[in-house]
Design a protein around this motif. Structure first.
Motif, PDB file in Angstrom:
ATOM      1  N   CYS A   2       0.862  -1.292   0.060  1.00 47.44           N
ATOM      2  CA  CYS A   2      -0.014  -0.135  -0.084  1.00 47.44           C
ATOM      3  C   CYS A   2       0.919   1.207  -0.182  1.00 47.44           C
ATOM      4  N   ARG A  12       0.520   4.126   2.829  1.00 44.16           N
ATOM      5  CA  ARG A  12       0.977   3.725   4.468  1.00 44.16           C
ATOM      6  C   ARG A  12       2.230   3.178   4.405  1.00 44.16           C
ATOM      7  N   GLU A  13       2.984   2.774   3.208  1.00 44.74           N
ATOM      8  CA  GLU A  13       4.142   2.154   3.333  1.00 44.74           C
ATOM      9  C   GLU A  13       5.319   2.773   2.592  1.00 44.74           C
TER      10      GLU A  13
END
Length: 130
Positions: free
Chosen positions: A80, A83-84
């Motif tokens: 993702c 998010r990452e």
């Protein structure tokens, strides 16, 4: 060796298809385009070199060098982008939405198996993003 990354841009992420010699290597996910702002944007389209790099966090991975006003742009596993990732590129086996994919570790291993031997032989590995 030349890797070609063809992107599709979305408001919530960027998806790509990474090809070498006309063969699909993997798909990619990145942050959306935000004018090349550090940590919130994918990098600009263009031509870059790829080198092997080691860090405690990611162990052996790949770094995209020569990106204007950016550094430590890596290829590393993530599923993702929002998010990452902080500007890096994540290889994925399948795309599951804008900036989202699946089986990133598997795709990353495939990418390393392709690029590491060339790098270790002293060949230049380049990335063309369009």
């Amino acid at each position: 060796m030349v890797l070609f990354l063809t992107r599709t841009y979305f408001p919530d992420g960027t998806n790509g298809i990474l090809v070498c010699d006309g063969t699909l290597v993997c798909y990619t996910i990145e942050l959306p385009w935000q004018e090349n702002q550090q940590r919130v944007s994918c990098i600009p389209e263009g031509n870059y070199f790829i080198v092997k790099r080691y860090s405690a966090k990611y162990r052996w991975h790949l770094e995209v060098v020569g990106v204007p006003n950016r550094r430590y742009i890596l290829f590393h596993p993530a599923n993702c982008a929002l998010r990452e990732l902080q500007g890096c590129i994540a290889p994925v086996t399948t795309l599951s939405g804008p900036g989202c994919g699946q089986q990133s570790v598997k795709a990353f291993q495939q990418l390393k198996q392709l690029t590491y031997p060339a790098i270790e032989r002293g060949e230049s590995v380049t990335l063309t993003i369009h």
